[in-house]
Scaffold this active site. Structure first.
Site, PDB file in Angstrom:
ATOM      1  N   ASN A   1       0.878  -1.179   0.000  1.00 50.99           N
ATOM      2  CA  ASN A   1       0.000   0.000   0.000  1.00 50.99           C
ATOM      3  C   ASN A   1       0.913   1.226   0.000  1.00 50.99           C
ATOM      4  OD1 ASN A   1      -1.775   2.048   0.484  1.00 50.99           O
ATOM      5  ND2 ASN A   1      -2.301   1.432   2.571  1.00 50.99           N
TER       6      ASN A   1
ATOM      7  N   LYS B   1       0.133   4.246  -0.423  1.00 51.20           N
ATOM      8  CA  LYS B   1      -0.536   5.452   0.084  1.00 51.20           C
ATOM      9  C   LYS B   1      -0.299   6.625  -0.881  1.00 51.20           C
ATOM     10  CE  LYS B   1      -0.064   3.536   4.644  1.00 51.20           C
ATOM     11  NZ  LYS B   1      -0.080   3.721   6.073  1.00 51.20           N
TER      12      LYS B   1
ATOM     13  N   HIS C   1      -9.469   0.923   5.018  1.00 53.59           N
ATOM     14  CA  HIS C   1      -8.178   1.142   5.687  1.00 53.59           C
ATOM     15  C   HIS C   1      -8.385   2.109   6.854  1.00 53.59           C
ATOM     16  CE1 HIS C   1      -4.107   2.551   6.422  1.00 53.59           C
ATOM     17  NE2 HIS C   1      -3.702   1.427   5.867  1.00 53.59           N
TER      18      HIS C   1
ATOM     19  N   GLU D   1      -6.872   4.617   7.819  1.00 56.02           N
ATOM     20  CA  GLU D   1      -6.752   6.046   7.471  1.00 56.02           C
ATOM     21  C   GLU D   1      -8.035   6.544   6.791  1.00 56.02           C
ATOM     22  OE1 GLU D   1      -3.026   5.711   5.378  1.00 56.02           O
ATOM     23  OE2 GLU D   1      -2.055   5.222   7.285  1.00 56.02           O
TER      24      GLU D   1
ATOM     25  N   GLU E   1      -5.354  -5.146  10.776  1.00 60.74           N
ATOM     26  CA  GLU E   1      -4.384  -4.076  10.939  1.00 60.74           C
ATOM     27  C   GLU E   1      -4.669  -3.335  12.244  1.00 60.74           C
ATOM     28  OE1 GLU E   1      -2.428  -2.936   7.048  1.00 60.74           O
ATOM     29  OE2 GLU E   1      -4.138  -1.631   7.263  1.00 60.74           O
TER      30      GLU E   1
ATOM     31  N   GLY F   1       2.284   2.280  10.775  1.00 64.65           N
ATOM     32  CA  GLY F   1       3.202   3.403  10.588  1.00 64.65           C
ATOM     33  C   GLY F   1       3.862   3.867  11.872  1.00 64.65           C
TER      34      GLY F   1
ATOM     35  N   SER G   1       3.430  -2.241  10.502  1.00 63.65           N
ATOM     36  CA  SER G   1       4.883  -2.236  10.650  1.00 63.65           C
ATOM     37  C   SER G   1       5.527  -3.592  10.336  1.00 63.65           C
ATOM     38  CB  SER G   1       5.276  -1.749  12.055  1.00 63.65           C
ATOM     39  OG  SER G   1       4.813  -0.424  12.246  1.00 63.65           O
TER      40      SER G   1
ATOM     41  N   GLY H   1       2.719  -0.956   4.411  1.00 64.29           N
ATOM     42  CA  GLY H   1       2.859   0.438   4.015  1.00 64.29           C
ATOM     43  C   GLY H   1       4.331   0.786   3.836  1.00 64.29           C
TER      44      GLY H   1
HETATM   45  C1  PEP Z   1      -0.786   0.143   6.213  1.00 63.99           C
HETATM   46  O1  PEP Z   1      -0.911   1.335   6.032  1.00 63.99           O
HETATM   47  O2  PEP Z   1      -1.648  -0.632   5.761  1.00 63.99           O
HETATM   48  C2  PEP Z   1       0.362  -0.328   6.958  1.00 63.99           C
HETATM   49  C3  PEP Z   1       0.322  -1.539   7.435  1.00 63.99           C
HETATM   50  O3  PEP Z   1       1.384   0.560   7.124  1.00 63.99           O
HETATM   51  P1  PEP Z   1       2.824   0.235   7.781  1.00 63.99           P
HETATM   52  O4  PEP Z   1       3.327  -1.045   7.175  1.00 63.99           O
HETATM   53  O5  PEP Z   1       3.677   1.407   7.435  1.00 63.99           O
HETATM   54  O6  PEP Z   1       2.598   0.100   9.258  1.00 63.99           O
END
Ligand code: PEP
Length: 247
Positions: free
Chosen positions: A9, A11, A93, A95, A165, A171, A210, A231
């Site tokens: 992703n 973003k 998601h 966000e 998630e 993040g 992460s 991400g």
């Molecule tokens: C995401 O935004 O779906 C995500 C898992 O981000 P990150 O890997 O940066 O934590």
């Protein structure tokens, strides 16, 4: 045994040249021992799709409209995406839930639209830190799953994917431990089995939050973790290659 699936992703990152550089570095070393899907900005969908198709890399979007077409300024149509060779859309998601007011009820409409138009829906669920600390994790996940999947009767197994998630791990550099993630994945699996008898055990459940080259193997070795939604670590070709098992 089906392949592990890693979804990038990106973003709202990467200009078009960054996408080209990423794909030029990624493609020659990608062995397809794991499946790789990419969700760039919608603007770059076709560029990434055309570069990835020779290696079977599926490309999709980070958000999609619940309406197939019509007077909805600024939205992305599942129908148009499918017509251009798009494979999937991420739905719900955190966000989108946090910044754009997307609820599980809206997600249900989006998932239904994806399935009707032939796109796979990658439905994200996850609890906040406050909810985890209040021991509400499983209640929150159950609620998000049941509301989001409310309208779905008998999905094609490869067209519905769940991404767990935890919001506190996205993040932030904080990852759920493999045991914490497995506990929630096992719970999601039980909800899916009950909701879709005979199918629920085959629906992929991805972990996101992460995921990095140094924790991916342990996470993916858990029984109910079928892959990752990534991400930050998906933005660099070398890191995403490592997540895909191609060091
Ligand atoms: C995401 O935004 O779906 C995500 C898992 O981000 P990150 O890997 O940066 O934590």
């Amino acid at each position: 045994m089906s392949h592990k699936l890693l979804i990038a992703n990106w973003k709202m990152n990467h200009v078009d040249l960054d996408c080209v550089r990423f794909m030029e570095e990624f493609i020659p070393k990608f062995s397809a021992k794991r499946e790789a899907w990419i969700a760039p900005q919608a603007l770059h969908f076709n560029l990434v799709r055309s570069m990835g198709e020779m290696k079977g890399i599926r490309v999709g979007v980070q958000n999609v409209s619940e309406n197939s077409f019509g007077a909805f300024t600024g939205e992305t149509s599942a129908k148009s995406l499918r017509a251009m060779g798009g494979h999937f859309a991420i739905v719900g998601h955190s966000e989108r839930r946090q910044f754009f007011g997307e609820t599980s009820k809206i997600c249900a409409l989006k998932i239904r639209t994806c399935l009707r138009e032939g796109l796979a829906a990658v439905y994200c669920v996850g609890e906040t830190l406050a909810q985890r600390e209040a021991k509400l994790t499983l209640a929150v996940i159950s609620d998000q799953l049941l509301q989001g999947l409310n309208d779905i009767i008998s999905p094609t197994v490869d067209k519905l994917i769940i991404a767990y998630e935890p919001v506190w791990a996205i993040g932030t550099g904080k990852t759920a431990t493999p045991a914490q993630a497995q506990e929630v994945h096992a719970f999601i699996r039980s909800v899916l089995k009950e909701r879709f008898p005979g199918l629920g055990e085959h629906i992929k459940i991805l972990y996101g939050g992460s995921v990095k080259p140094d924790n991916v193997e342990e996470l993916l070795s858990q029984k109910d973790i079928d892959g990752g939604l990534v991400g930050g670590a998906s933005l660099k070709a070398q890191d995403f290659l490592a997540l895909c098992g191609d060091k």
